[in-house]
Write a protein that holds these residues in place. Structure first.
Motif, short mmCIF file in Angstrom:
data_model
loop_
_atom_site.label_atom_id
_atom_site.label_comp_id
_atom_site.label_asym_id
_atom_site.label_seq_id
_atom_site.Cartn_x
_atom_site.Cartn_y
_atom_site.Cartn_z
N ILE A 63 6.40 13.74 -3.45
CA ILE A 63 6.36 12.61 -4.39
C ILE A 63 5.11 11.75 -4.25
O ILE A 63 4.77 11.00 -5.16
N MET A 64 4.40 11.88 -3.11
CA MET A 64 3.18 11.07 -2.90
C MET A 64 2.08 11.97 -2.32
O MET A 64 2.05 12.23 -1.12
N PRO A 65 1.17 12.45 -3.17
CA PRO A 65 0.13 13.36 -2.68
C PRO A 65 -0.73 12.78 -1.55
O PRO A 65 -1.27 13.52 -0.74
N ILE A 66 -0.76 11.45 -1.46
CA ILE A 66 -1.55 10.79 -0.39
C ILE A 66 -1.03 11.21 0.98
O ILE A 66 -1.77 11.19 1.98
N ASN A 67 0.24 11.66 1.04
CA ASN A 67 0.83 12.05 2.32
C ASN A 67 0.18 13.31 2.90
O ASN A 67 0.23 13.54 4.11
N GLN A 68 -0.43 14.11 2.03
CA GLN A 68 -1.11 15.30 2.55
C GLN A 68 -2.36 14.90 3.31
O GLN A 68 -2.79 15.57 4.24
N LYS A 69 -2.95 13.79 2.90
CA LYS A 69 -4.15 13.31 3.59
C LYS A 69 -3.77 12.48 4.83
O LYS A 69 -4.36 12.65 5.89
N TYR A 70 -2.79 11.61 4.66
CA TYR A 70 -2.35 10.75 5.77
C TYR A 70 -0.85 10.97 5.98
O TYR A 70 -0.03 10.23 5.44
N PRO A 71 -0.49 12.01 6.78
CA PRO A 71 0.93 12.35 6.93
C PRO A 71 1.73 11.24 7.63
O PRO A 71 1.16 10.34 8.24
N LEU A 72 3.03 11.38 7.49
CA LEU A 72 3.98 10.38 7.97
C LEU A 72 3.73 9.96 9.42
O LEU A 72 3.77 8.77 9.75
N THR A 85 0.82 -1.22 0.00
CA THR A 85 0.00 0.00 0.00
C THR A 85 0.85 1.27 0.00
O THR A 85 1.96 1.29 0.56
N ALA A 86 0.28 2.31 -0.60
CA ALA A 86 0.94 3.62 -0.60
C ALA A 86 0.75 4.31 0.76
O ALA A 86 1.31 5.38 0.99
N GLY A 87 -0.06 3.70 1.64
CA GLY A 87 -0.23 4.25 3.00
C GLY A 87 -1.61 4.81 3.26
O GLY A 87 -1.74 5.93 3.75
N LEU A 88 -2.64 4.03 2.97
CA LEU A 88 -4.02 4.44 3.28
C LEU A 88 -4.29 4.09 4.74
O LEU A 88 -4.70 2.96 5.06
N VAL A 89 -4.05 5.04 5.61
CA VAL A 89 -4.02 4.77 7.05
C VAL A 89 -5.31 4.10 7.57
O VAL A 89 -5.24 3.06 8.23
#
Ligand code: SAH
Length: 357
Positions: free
Chosen positions: A227-236, A193-197
Motif C-alpha cells: 500500500i505504500m511504495p516508500i516502504n521498499q526504500k525505507y522498510p518497517l 510523514t509517510a516515513g522518510l527515514v
C-alpha cells in the motif's frame, strides 16, 4: 505573476538582516512580526514610529498578495474546505477543522505528491512542485481572514509529503512557533510523514520545534509494501528504529501513529495485535483513519463494527486509540477531493461549451 519576494517569506533572521542592510534599528523586526504574524495585518504604514526607509523598501520589494479562494465548502459540522489558487494558478487545499475547543488547520506542503501511497487520492496526480514557506504561511493568513482569528493548531496533513520539502517546511515551523510571531506551542504544530527515514533523523538532529505523526498504516513489510511504495526504500524495521530513537531522544519526544484502516488489508485481529505492540513500545497514541473512498480506488472502508473492534482491542490493551472519521464527510473531506470536484466541474463546463459551439 509577480516576481517580488513575498512578505511572508521574511523570517526573523531575514528581517534582522534587512534592518542591518538599511541601517535601521532591529527593534522594528518585532513590530513587523507582531503586525503580520500575530495580528495577520499587512498595513505596515500604520505602525507607529516606523522608519520610512524600511517601509518604502518593503513596499517596493515585497508582495502582499494572498491566494484567491476558488472554492469554500462548509460541512454540517462546520468544517470548511478551502481551495486556494496560487500565483502560478496551481490549486491547493486547506481544511479548517473545529475540534476539542480549538480550530485546527490542515495545511498542504506540496502541489500533488510523489510518494504514491495506493489509498491516497493526491497521489494519483503525482508531484507538480513544492510549496514555498510563504505559500504555506499564505494558507494560514487566508484562514485568519476567513475565520477572523488565527487557527491555534496546525497539522501538515494536507496535500504532499512535508519531509519531501524539508527546507521550506522547517522554516514554516520555525515561523509558526517564533515568540515574536504566532508563538504556537511546538505541540500544536504537527508534521505528518509517510516515513522518510533520513528526514526523520534530520528532524531529530535539527530539534525542529514541532510534533511528529507517522503514517504507519501497516505492521508488516508485506502489507506496507503493497500500500505504500516508500516502504521498499525505507522498510518497517528502519522506520521503527528511527521512531524509537525519536521517542527516546534527550528531550523525550512523542510520536502520533496514523493508521488508515482498509477492509481486508490491514484490519485483522493480528494487525491490531502487532499495532498494539508497536504503540506500547513507542508510548504512542494511535489515530485510526477509516479509509475515505474515492472513484477508481481498489480499497473499501471496513464496517463500523470492524472499526470499533479494532479500536476497542487497542484501548483494552492500554493504547490510546481514537477513530478519526474524516470531518465533513458531506463535503468529501478526504484529501484532494475538493480539488478533483472543482476540476471535474471545469471539465464538464468545457465539454458543454464544446458541444454547444
Ligand atoms: N504525506 C503525509 C501527509 C499527508 S496524508 C503523510 O503521509 O502522513 C495525511 C494522512 O491522511 C495520512 O495519515 C494518510 O495516511 C491519510 N490518508 C490519505 N488518504 C486517505 C484516505 N483515502 N482515507 C483515509 N486517510 C487517508
Amino acid at each position: 505573476m509577480t516576481t517580488k519576494t513575498h512578505l511572508l517569506s521574511l523570517d526573523y533572521t531575514a528581517l534582522i538582516h534587512l534592518c542591518e542592510q538599511l541601517d535601521v534599528s532591529p527593534v522594528h523586526v518585532k513590530k513587523i512580526m507582531g503586525k503580520v504574524f500575530r495580528y495577520g495585518e499587512f498595513d505596515l504604514e500604520n505602525i507607529p514610529d516606523f522608519p520610512k526607509k524600511l517601509l518604502f523598501w518593503l513596499q517596493e520589494n515585497t508582495s502582499l498578495a494572498l491566494p484567491e479562494i476558488i472554492a469554500n465548502q462548509q460541512a454540517e459540522d462546520t468544517t470548511q474546505k478551502l481551495l486556494m489558487r496560487m500565483a502560478d494558478h496551481k490549486d491547493v487545499e486547506s481544511v479548517l477543522i473545529p475540534a476539542e475547543g480549538r480550530m485546527t488547520q490542515c495545511i498542504s506542503s506540496q502541489v500533488g505528491c510523489a510518494i504514491g501511497c495506493e489509498f491516497c487520492l493526491t497521489a494519483t496526480a503525482g508531484l507538480t512542485r513544492n510549496l514555498t514557506t510563504a505559500e504555506m504561511m499564505q494558507q494560514v493568513l487566508v484562514a485568519k481572514q476567513t475565520l477572523g482569528y488565527f487557527p491555534r493548531n496546525i497539522v501538515m496533513m494536507g496535500m504532499g509529503e512535508p519531509l519531501h520539502n524539508y527546507e521550506h517546511v522547517a522554516q514554516f515551523v520555525r515561523m509558526l512557533t517564533h515568540e515574536l510571531g504566532m508563538a504556537l506551542s511546538p505541540r500544536r504544530v504537527t508534521i505528518s510523514t509517510a516515513g522518510l527515514v533520513p528526514a526523520i533523523y534530520r528532524l531529530l538532529d535539527d530539534d525542529l520545534p514541532c510534533s511528529l505523526a507517522v503514517s504507519l498504516n501497516a505492521t508488516t513489510n508485506e502489507t506496507r509494501n503493497q500500500i505504500m511504495p516508500i516502504n521498499q526504500k525505507y522498510p518497517l524495521e528502519d522506520l521503527l528504529a528511527v521512531m524509537d530513537k525519536y521517542v527516546n531522544a534527550r528531550n523525550k519526544k512523542r510520536i502520533l501513529i496514523e493508521y488508515v484502516l482498509l477492509a481486508g488489508i490491514n484490519d485483522s485481529p493480528d494487525d491490531a495485535k502487532r499495532l498494539r505492540d508497536i504503540a506500547l513500545s513507542l508510548g504512542s497514541t494511535v489515530n485510526i483513519l477509516p479509509f475515505n473512498p474515492f472513484m477508481g480506488s481498489r480499497f473499501t472502508r471496513p464496517s463500523d463494527e470492524v472499526v470499533d473492534m479494532f479500536r476497542n482491542y487497542l484501548n483494552d490493551a492500554g493504547v490510546v486509540a481514537v477513530v478519526r472519521i474524516s470531518k465533513g464527510r458531506d463535503i468529501s473531506a478526504a484529501c484532494g477531493q475538493l480539488k478533483t470536484e472543482v476540476n471535474q466541474r471545469a471539465a464538464d463546463i468545457r465539454l458543454q461549451r464544446r458541444q454547444t459551439s
